[in-house]
Design a protein around this motif. Structure first.
Motif: not given
Lengths: 655, 372
Positions: A138-142, A184-188, A255-260
């Motif tokens: 739910d949060e990944a893309a944003e 974003v491509t949602d293949l779920r 990744f540092a910015l995504v993580a925090d």
């Protein structure tokens, strides 16, 4: 600070004695000249500084205008600096929106994106996708888009655009076009087969259509969401503005910015444009000229690229993609190889390079060769340089001479020496040396299309391991990656990198030009050889090598590098320009090439022109004559007569 | 007197190698042409089939304004010696001759010319740094005096065949003509290459005023000559009349060794020098004359004007000719024109030593007592 003050006292003493003044009365802000000094006394002063303070100042450092304060700073700087002093400093540009030039390899990629050059592509880029697990869907893309926005503000190069005239500029941080949009491509809940097909299509699309900073962001980033909280992060970056090392910086920062959400990165005091502006001042300095002379004096001795058998002349190849093959050496074998390298006094890079050279020599049938390498080439001009995203990388030519019947250990030591000699003269880039070699050999075709690139040992040296956990993006598995490279003017390139104590080797190559199976065979041979280097005995035995020093092929056999001169006048007759059109072209060339007269059959490149200048000259010619000549046509006959003929053909015939 | 002085000079040099001097000098000129051509070639100029104008050459090399005359001189020398082809009007240049297969053996040539090894080293270092020297990023002084020692300068100015000859001849002139307790003024005395042999040879009472434009030389010479109570030191710029504190008619001899070519107006300087001489006094001039191509790639960089200052020769017959040295005939004429009667000039023009392009001229005031 105290150091500088102490130096001032000593320096004032030296000045006082030389100038016949009381040391205490020497003003700190008056020039040496105005105090009665002259150039001879300045030399004597440098000698005294060396004697009393043990600091060696370059002859060009000490000008007669220098003040005592400036001298004290200079002495402090030289006293603390290791390595050779580079004759330029990085300063913040007064206007960060101002365009700045492309560095030589950027120029190469820029012109490589203009159709017509051998082994060129519409975009030079690197594509990779990486496996993610435990993704907070739910949060990944944003959070990724937000991180991207913050990263683009932090790293100005991500906002860089390349201009049609071969310059670049950085968009202001608030420019609406500055931040790339995450797709974003949602293949779920998509059937596995369909998901796999869609992934493959994304890969193919991003591999064959790279981002082009000429018309948008130099980076294309996408996220594919998969079942079981898995995802793939796809990223294509333009090599025109982001080099391989920058990709590491990019992922680490991202990744540092995504993580925090609240993470702030240590601010950068200078940007890529500041660096380029400084480095562009190097040509013309004595240090640069010394390196240039070192290379140019050696050009006549350089060998040919490995004469690998071809099925298609690269000039006629129209590749979409480079093929690639990769293998990983496991951590225990690689640890044993590294131990043997250490025992023999060679770096792992030099050892694998030597094995690569031996494999190439056997496939090409000769043991004197000219290879190319890609270097990080971040000159230590500022402490922030290794944290900046940009296209710092450069090529460096490596002439190789493998001694027959030498042990592998001796060959590796010789190659390492060769590498070191070349690297010690790195102020002029391999791109510039290659251009001159091309002029020397009378060709504008690639002179060193076989490339070596290694980052072995660099992650450890720079402390640049990527984090494994990236907050909402989950767990990053760098081992689960798929990558694709497309670099112009390269026929075959090996890349070496380490990941968690394993070593991976990748071959990227233009498949359609080589004999089928040849490159795969060479790759297996290389990996087999590298693995045997784990055994001590393998270093002492002689390496099988061809007897011939240089390519031994008859003219009708197609091999890499086995082409004739391309600078012959062709069918145009030598002499002064004949008509108004030829005169007009000739005048333009006199201006851009800084020459006095142009023979109508004289070759643009032989007269000192280079590929970027050619692109610019063609653009000017199109403006002035109203007729465009394509790069491809220009390369076929880069003479005044040739260009005039193209223009005449293109123009509608007068009634 | 001429023959006596010539004999004294010849006695000071080894006769054995003299006949080979002209050939060695010619080879040194060729080496200098190689050096000039190499600087142009390395800057990417005159690639095969490519023409340039002289201003494009100077711009490409980014020659500092004050040194531009030197490179214009190179271009003319290269054309004159067939190393570069010029169009009929001289404006368009092309076909620079290729680099020699083997570089000229500078150390051997210098040895044959009687120069100590430091001179060959100096020529080689200067050649290697010419692009920077021409851009004025480095001064020739730093190459010449770089090691905080004056060995190189000594070799260039003092310890060589021609200087041994000229110094011995010059001492012989002084020995035969000076009155007791004479007063001698030396201009541009530099490293003391003339002062030392003069003071060593003339042992009697003597007043020697050692002057130079640079304090550096006064300091260095001070260390060298301080034990000799007959010597006084003073700053004097031959082009700066305000720095001349010499009384008119006060000198028995004025010595100017390798300095008068720095005159902005050689006539003005000769007139001043004559005014310092008592009637019957002597002006002793040591000068380079002739082409001296090796100097054009080394010592001439010392002879460019400071930024904003007028160039040497800009107010005399050399104006606009991009050259620094006068010929032997021009010196003789200049002396006469400025009220000085030539007494001798050595070595004899037909002697092998004259190939080295260095000359001793001695003159005396034509109209004793006249001041202007």
């Amino acid at each position: 600070m105290t150091d500088t003050l102490d130096h001032r006292e000593t320096l004032a003493g030296i000045w006082g004695r030389l100038l016949g003044l009381d040391a205490a009365a020497v003003p700190h802000d008056a020039g040496f000249l105005t105090l009665g000094g002259d150039s001879v006394l300045a030399v004597r002063m440098s000698a005294q500084v060396r004697k009393q303070l043990g600091v060696v100042l370059a002859l060009s450092d000490v000008r007669v205008e220098i003040t005592l304060s400036e001298l004290a700073d200079l002495v402090a700087q030289r006293a603390s600096g290791g390595g050779r002093a580079l004759p330029v400093d990085v300063l913040r540009r007064t206007d960060p929106d101002e365009p700045f030039p492309l560095l030589p390899l950027q120029q190469g990629y820029f012109v490589g994106q203009q159709d017509g050059w051998e082994l060129s592509y519409p975009s030079a880029h690197h594509y990779v996708d990486i496996g993610l697990s435990e993704v907070e869907v739910d949060e990944a893309a944003e959070s990724l888009q937000d991180a991207l926005r913050r990263l683009v503000a932090h790293q100005p190069t991500l906002r860089a655009r390349v201009l049609p005239d071969g310059q670049q500029r950085i968009l202001p941080a608030d420019d609406p076009a500055a931040v790339p949009t995450l797709t974003v491509t949602d293949l779920r809940d998509t059937p596995a087969d369909d998901a796999a097909r869609t992934l493959a299509a994304t890969r193919h699309e991003m591999s064959t259509n790279g981002p082009n900073p000429a018309d948008g962001p130099g980076i294309d980033i996408r996220l594919t969401l998969l079942d079981d909280d898995r995802a793939r992060l796809h990223c294509a970056v333009s090599l025109l503005i982001i080099d391989g090392w920058s990709s590491n910086v990019f992922y680490r920062d991202l990744f540092a910015l995504v993580a925090d959400w609240n993470a702030t990165l240590a601010p950068l005091d200078v940007d890529y444009g500041d660096y380029v502006t400084s480095v562009r001042q190097l040509p013309g300095t004595a240090a640069w000229e010394a390196d240039r002379d070192w290379w140019f004096d050696r050009l006549p001795e350089f060998g040919q690229p490995p004469a690998l058998p071809l099925r298609l002349d690269p000039a006629h190849a129209r590749p979409d993609l480079m093929a690639s093959t990769q293998q990983t050496v496991d951590s225990s074998t690689w640890a044993a190889v590294r131990a043997q390298c250490a025992a023999h006094g060679v770096t792992p890079s030099a050892a694998v390079f030597t094995a690569y050279a031996c494999v190439l020599a056997r496939a090409a049938g000769h043991r004197v060769m000219l290879l190319n390498s890609l270097q990080l080439n971040r000159l230590p001009l500022h402490p922030d340089v290794h944290r900046i995203i940009g296209a710092f990388a450069s090529t460096m030519l490596i002439p190789v001479e493998l001694e027959p019947s030498a042990s592998f250990a001796d060959l590796a030591l010789a190659c390492q020496r060769q590498f070191g000699d070349a690297a010690a003269h790195n102020l002029i880039s391999g791109v510039e040396v290659s251009r001159e070699l091309g002029r020397h050999r009378g060709t504008h075709r690639p002179v060193a299309p076989v490339v070596f690139q290694s980052t072995l040992g660099m992650d450890a040296a720079m402390g640049q391991r990527l984090p494994q956990d990236a907050g909402p993006l989950g767990v990053i598995d760098m081992h689960d990656h798929h990558q694709q490279l497309r670099t112009p003017q390269v026929a075959l390139e090996v890349r070496l990198f380490e990941l968690d104590d394993t070593m991976t080797a990748v071959f990227s190559y233009v498949e359609e030009i080589f004999e089928p199976g040849l490159v795969e065979r060479m790759f297996r041979e290389l990996l087999d050889h590298v693995r045997t280097l784990a055994e001590p005995g393998s270093w002492d035995s002689a390496v099988p090598l061809p007897a011939a020093e240089h390519p031994q092929h008859s003219a009708d056999v197609l091999v890499l590098g086995g082409y004739g001169r391309t600078d012959t006048a062709g069918d145009s007759e030598s002499g002064p320009p004949r008509d108004d059109l030829e005169k007009q072209i000739s005048l333009l060339w006199q201006d851009v090439l800084d020459v006095a007269e142009v023979d109508r059959a004289g070759n643009f490149f032989a007269m000192g022109g280079d590929s970027l200048l050619a692109v610019r000259t063609l653009a000017r010619l199109a403006r002035e004559t109203g007729t465009a000549v394509s790069v491809r046509d220009f390369l076929a006959s880069p003479t005044v007569a040739g260009v005039a003929a193209r223009i005449r053909t293109a123009r509608p015939h007068p009634a | 007197m001429i023959e006596r002085c010539d004999r004294a000079g010849l006695a000071a040099v080894d006769q054995a190698g003299l006949s080979a001097l002209p050939e060695a000098m010619r080879a040194l000129d060729e080496a200098a042409l190689d050096t000039m051509a190499a600087v142009l070639r390395r800057a990417g100029l005159f690639r095969p089939g490519v023409s340039h104008r002289a201003d494009q050459v100077l711009d490409r090399l980014r020659v500092a304004d004050r040194h531009r005359w030197i490179v214009r001189g190179w271009v003319r020398a290269l054309v004159r010696h067939g190393r570069l082809q010029a169009s009929a009007d001289g404006a368009v240049l092309r076909d620079l001759s290729p680099a020699p297969a083997t570089p000229a053996p500078l150390p051997e040539l210098c040895a044959r010319l009687g120069y100590p090894p430091e001179v060959a080293t100096f020529f080689t270092s200067a050649a290697a740094r010419l692009p920077e020297l021409l851009r004025d990023e480095v001064t020739l002084q730093s190459v010449l005096f770089g090691a905080d020692s004056t060995e190189t300068a000594d070799g260039v100015y003092r310890e060589n065949v021609i200087n041994s000859y000229l110094n011995a001849a010059l001492v012989e002139v002084l020995r035969g003509t000076l009155p007791p307790a004479p007063r001698v003024l030396e201009l541009g005395a530099g490293v003391g290459a003339t002062a030392v042999p003069v003071l060593t040879s003339l042992t009697g009472p003597l007043e020697y005023l050692f002057t130079d434009v640079s304090r550096y030389f006064l300091d260095t010479a001070g260390e060298l000559l301080s034990a000799d109570g007959r010597v006084r030191f003073g700053e004097l710029d031959i082009n700066e009349p305000a720095s001349h504190t010499v009384d008119a008619g006060s000198c028995d001899a004025v010595i100017a060794a390798n300095v008068l070519h720095n005159a902005i107006d050689v006539n003005a300087v000769l007139t001043t020098a004559r005014s310092w001489l008592r009637p019957g006094g002597l002006l002793l001039v040591v000068e380079s004359c002739g082409e001296l191509l090796q100097a054009a790639v080394s010592m001439q960089l010392l002879m460019s004007p400071a930024p904003g200052r007028p160039a040497a020769g800009s107010l005399d017959l050399r104006a606009g000719e991009d050259r620094i040295f006068l010929t032997r005939d021009e010196w003789v004429t200049a002396l006469r024109d400025n009220g000085l009667s030539p007494v001798l000039d050595l070595p004899h023009p037909d002697h092998p030593l004259s190939a080295l392009g260095q000359l001793l001229l001695v003159a005396t005031p034509t109209t004793p007592g006249a001041t202007r």
